[in-house]
Design a protein around this motif. Structure first.
Motif, mmCIF file in Angstrom:
data_model
loop_
_atom_site.group_PDB
_atom_site.id
_atom_site.type_symbol
_atom_site.label_atom_id
_atom_site.label_comp_id
_atom_site.label_asym_id
_atom_site.label_seq_id
_atom_site.Cartn_x
_atom_site.Cartn_y
_atom_site.Cartn_z
ATOM 1 N N GLN A 147 58.678 36.515 34.561
ATOM 2 C CA GLN A 147 59.280 35.259 34.665
ATOM 3 C C GLN A 147 58.474 34.212 35.644
ATOM 4 O O GLN A 147 58.845 33.100 35.605
ATOM 5 C CB GLN A 147 60.713 35.382 35.003
ATOM 6 N N SER A 148 57.356 34.631 36.310
ATOM 7 C CA SER A 148 56.660 33.648 37.154
ATOM 8 C C SER A 148 55.712 32.927 36.202
ATOM 9 O O SER A 148 55.428 33.453 35.278
ATOM 10 C CB SER A 148 55.853 34.723 38.294
ATOM 11 N N SER A 149 55.287 31.926 36.956
ATOM 12 C CA SER A 149 54.262 31.119 36.428
ATOM 13 C C SER A 149 52.802 31.539 36.583
ATOM 14 O O SER A 149 51.930 31.234 35.745
ATOM 15 C CB SER A 149 54.406 29.706 37.124
ATOM 16 N N GLU A 150 52.671 32.460 37.477
ATOM 17 C CA GLU A 150 51.485 33.215 37.712
ATOM 18 C C GLU A 150 51.434 34.465 37.671
ATOM 19 O O GLU A 150 52.252 35.295 38.393
ATOM 20 C CB GLU A 150 50.813 32.741 38.978
ATOM 21 N N LEU A 151 50.584 35.361 36.899
ATOM 22 C CA LEU A 151 50.514 36.854 36.936
ATOM 23 C C LEU A 151 49.149 37.066 37.325
ATOM 24 O O LEU A 151 48.307 37.027 36.653
ATOM 25 C CB LEU A 151 50.628 37.233 35.541
ATOM 26 N N SER A 152 49.088 37.829 38.527
ATOM 27 C CA SER A 152 48.031 38.246 39.096
ATOM 28 C C SER A 152 47.782 39.889 39.092
ATOM 29 O O SER A 152 48.556 40.530 39.611
ATOM 30 C CB SER A 152 47.720 37.828 40.673
ATOM 31 N N LEU A 153 46.879 40.424 38.047
ATOM 32 C CA LEU A 153 46.448 41.810 37.972
ATOM 33 C C LEU A 153 45.213 42.202 38.269
ATOM 34 O O LEU A 153 44.715 43.159 37.512
ATOM 35 C CB LEU A 153 47.068 42.047 36.507
ATOM 36 N N ALA A 154 44.701 41.564 39.225
ATOM 37 C CA ALA A 154 43.336 41.645 39.622
ATOM 38 C C ALA A 154 43.157 43.186 40.313
ATOM 39 O O ALA A 154 43.906 43.576 40.975
ATOM 40 C CB ALA A 154 42.651 40.780 40.499
ATOM 41 N N HIS A 155 42.055 43.918 39.873
ATOM 42 C CA HIS A 155 41.700 45.413 40.395
ATOM 43 C C HIS A 155 42.873 46.508 40.371
ATOM 44 O O HIS A 155 43.198 47.157 41.084
ATOM 45 C CB HIS A 155 41.419 45.123 41.822
ATOM 46 N N ARG A 156 43.615 46.152 39.163
ATOM 47 C CA ARG A 156 44.526 47.347 38.867
ATOM 48 C C ARG A 156 44.115 48.250 37.948
ATOM 49 O O ARG A 156 45.138 49.294 37.608
ATOM 50 C CB ARG A 156 45.666 46.724 38.497
ATOM 51 N N SER A 175 56.527 31.700 30.204
ATOM 52 C CA SER A 175 56.881 31.484 31.729
ATOM 53 C C SER A 175 55.472 31.245 32.428
ATOM 54 O O SER A 175 55.106 30.514 33.230
ATOM 55 C CB SER A 175 57.482 32.290 32.550
ATOM 56 N N ILE A 176 54.535 32.160 31.894
ATOM 57 C CA ILE A 176 53.248 32.444 32.610
ATOM 58 C C ILE A 176 52.210 31.480 32.258
ATOM 59 O O ILE A 176 52.159 30.857 31.091
ATOM 60 C CB ILE A 176 52.554 33.956 32.429
ATOM 61 N N GLN A 177 51.542 30.721 33.126
ATOM 62 C CA GLN A 177 50.706 29.586 33.148
ATOM 63 C C GLN A 177 49.300 29.961 33.359
ATOM 64 O O GLN A 177 48.308 29.526 33.108
ATOM 65 C CB GLN A 177 50.870 28.420 33.472
#
Length: 684
Positions: A147-156, A175-177
């Motif tokens: 539900q956040s506006s930013e989804l950070s999945l780097a290096h996963r 939601s995610i932008q």
């Protein structure tokens, strides 16, 4: 309240019951094992004391939500069933006695609040189901931040399957932008899944897919996505090994895409051939504002075509071309592009092996350009003359908007220590104006005050020493490798005889064998005192000399080829007098553009004083017969290290920079020979 309970029970209860088993379904505890509920009470699914939501599957939740939204469709007191097994089942009539019993069972109005299954906008349930399908473990971070506006999945380390599972719920996520999926090793398969998702999602505006090894397959998928997506503004594709073919897919898409503004294509090994596609793309693209093409080996013809595309672009604001090896050709093309482009504000061409000549052409572009604000020329072998060229162009362009000019790691001298600080100034334009207004005696202004003498006579009369009337002949003999020693001995005998014979009006100035340059080559410099008449007299006598004819026949057996030139000596050079040695000699040969000899002479007449302090200047000559517009400068040094130190010290002298700057554009080609004098050479 009673009517609300009637609707709830009448519409939802039958869907949970089997045909002919209205009373025993609850006793068997079909929902989460909850049983022994009186049949007269509303289903526990709709009360807070009922079955936990987590016991329901995603499909059941969606089905209940759909039934809730539809509401009653028949006559009052009759609602169609939503369950798969309750179709066609008639609703039981509720008697007044049953209603009274229900009222007695409910103590407060709070128990009438119905908890309905809400629509899953974030796709969390869908994500869990997709993970089951692709046999990967759901990522808790995803579930917590859908539900956040930013989804950070780097290096996963999602991999291709994890990426595909994530793409499923993102199709409908609102939601995610911003989506950061850098370094997840998704490869082409995962990249294709993300691309397909972005075709449908109209909320995500920024995506980073860098360092995922998308390769050509991923590049093709991303290119197809860019042709359909109308919301993506920023895209990172750095380090994906897209190569030449991946670049072509992207270029075709960028030709029509008008929404994407920032694109990072660095570290993709696009290669020289991609430069042509990128050039065509830049000339037609109307959306990009920032583009990085660093570390892509775009050189040669590719760099030239890319620069031409930049010249035609009218939308791009910043371009990073660092670490591409553009070289001289690319820099020349960029200089021309800067003359045409009127929108670019930032340009980074550091670490591109741009030589002095390329820097000068770039500087000529800055003389015309009015929009560029930042230029990074760091770590290019442009030397001090190149730095000087940039500053001269800025001084000649009062409308230049340049604010930052970076010469980091460029070769500099004491003269440029003051200029180098310009890249740290907030406003380079104000700094340039401050130097220009410092007065006629200021060092910066003095660099630009040069007057080239007008042509009033032949080149030879204006440039040569008329008081001596000496004519010089330069001979180049390419000797067979096995005959070089015998050739040198034969030359010594003949030259000594000619020197002792006063009847011959010629003398040997110097004889050498090449050390570095064209191998197995002998170079001889003769002087004829008296000019052309002395040359004619000498040749007539030699043709009648029997011994000399035998020498020529013997020498011909040792030669592969030979060439000669007739030269005049520059009036401002010192006389080539004999030296004791030991020394090594460097002959620098310049082939000038036709019509530039006078200009060359004017500049070197001022500059020769900077190269005579260490006694390294031997002689300067220009051709009269043979290859025309050829200049030979002859220098003497103790050894190669001494040569390096002497040449570097020249840059410490004020004015040497301007000489190099003005003379380099006059040169078509140049060559350097390091030579060792023979035993009979007067110059040792």
């Amino acid at each position: 309240m009673v009517s609300g309970k009637r609707l709830a029970r009448g519409s939802l209860l039958p869907s949970l019951l089997e045909d002919g088993d209205e009373e025993t379904g609850w006793e068997r505890g079909e929902l989460g094992g909850v049983g022994e509920r009186p049949p007269s009470r509303a289903p526990e699914l709709l009360s807070r004391d009922g079955v936990d939501d987590q016991s329901l599957s995603g499909q059941q939740t969606v089905a209940w939500a759909a039934c809730d939204l539809r509401g009653p469709a028949g006559p009052p007191g009759e609602v169609p069933d939503c369950g798969e097994e309750a179709d066609g089942q008639e609703e039981a009539e509720v008697t007044e006695e049953e209603e009274e019993e229900e009222e007695e069972d409910y103590d407060t109005d709070l128990e009438l609040e119905v908890t309905r299954g809400s629509y899953d906008r974030t796709g969390q349930v869908c994500y869990v189901e997709a993970c089951k399908l692709f046999q990967v473990v759901p990522t808790s971070y995803v579930l917590q931040n859908m539900q956040s506006s930013e989804l950070s999945l780097a290096h996963r380390g999602l991999g291709p399957q994890g990426t595909k599972a994530l793409a499923v719920p993102l199709v409908t996520n609102t939601s995610i932008q911003k989506l950061n999926m850098r370094d997840n090793w998704m490869e082409g398969m995962g990249g294709a899944a993300v691309a397909e998702m972005l075709k449908e999602n109209c909320y995500i505006t920024e995506v980073d897919l860098s360092d995922n090894r998308l390769e050509e397959r991923g590049g093709r998928a991303v290119g197809g996505m860019l042709q359909e997506n109308t919301t993506l503004v920023r895209l990172g594709l750095s380090g994906n090994l897209l190569g030449q073919w991946g670049a072509q897919h992207l270029c075709r898409a960028l030709t029509t895409n008008t929404k994407l503004q920032d694109l990072d294509l660095s570290h993709n090994g696009l290669g020289e051939h991609s430069g042509e596609s990128l050039g065509e793309c830049l000339s037609e693209n109307t959306g990009l504002r920032w583009l990085s093409l660093a570390w892509n080996s775009i050189r040669g013809r590719g760099g030239v075509m890319l620069a031409r595309g930049l010249g035609a672009n009218i939308f791009l604001r910043a371009l990073d071309l660092s670490f591409n090896g553009l070289g001289k050709e690319g820099a020349i093309a960029l200089g021309e592009a800067l003359k045409e482009n009127n929108t670019l504000e930032e340009l980074n061409i550091s670490n591109n092996r741009v030589p002095l000549e390329g820097a000068i052409h770039l500087a000529l572009g800055l003389r015309v350009n009015k929009t560029l604000k930042s230029l990074n020329m760091g770590r290019n072998p442009i030397q001090n003359a190149g730095c000087y060229g940039f500053m001269k162009s800025l001084q000649g362009n009062p409308q230049s908007g340049l604010e930052t000019l970076d010469f980091a790691m460029a070769t500099t001298s004491a003269v440029w220590r003051e200029v180098r600080v310009l890249r740290h100034c907030v406003n380079l334009q104000q700094t340039r104006r401050r130097f220009s207004e410092s007065g006629e005696k200021g060092w910066f202004r003095s660099l630009f005050v040069h007057k080239v003498d007008a042509r009033k006579d032949a080149h030879s009369n204006l440039l040569s020493k008329t008081e001596t009337s000496s004519l010089f002949k330069m001979q180049f003999h390419n000797v067979k490798p096995e005959c070089l020693d015998a050739y040198n001995k034969l030359e010594v005998e003949v030259q000594n005889k000619l020197h002792r014979d006063q009847d011959y009006p010629c003398e040997v100035v110097g004889s050498w064998n090449t050390w570095y340059g064209e191998q197995d080559q002998a170079v001889h410099l003769w002087r004829y005192r008296g000019g052309y008449p002395a040359l004619t007299e000498c040749l007539d006598k030699l043709n009648n000399n029997k011994e000399y004819k035998e020498f020529r026949q013997e020498r011909a057996k040792m030669l592969i080829s030979r060439q000669n030139q007739l030269l005049l000596e520059f009036s401002f050079w010192n006389e080539p007098l004999p030296r004791p040695g030991p020394s090594i000699y460097e002959m620098r040969s310049y082939r000038l553009k036709p019509g530039t000899m006078i200009e060359w002479g004017n500049h070197w007449a001022r500059a020769i004083k900077y190269r005579q302090e260490n006694n390294e200047a031997v002689g300067g000559f220009f051709s009269q017969i043979g290859d025309l517009y050829v200049v030979h400068h002859l220098w003497a040094y103790k050894d190669l290290q001494s040569r390096e130190e002497t040449r570097n010290s020249a840059w410490l002298k004020e004015g040497w920079d301007s000489t190099v700057y003005y003379t380099v554009p006059l040169i078509r080609s140049m060559e350097s020979r390091i030579m060792i004098p023979t035993q009979s050479s007067p110059l040792q």
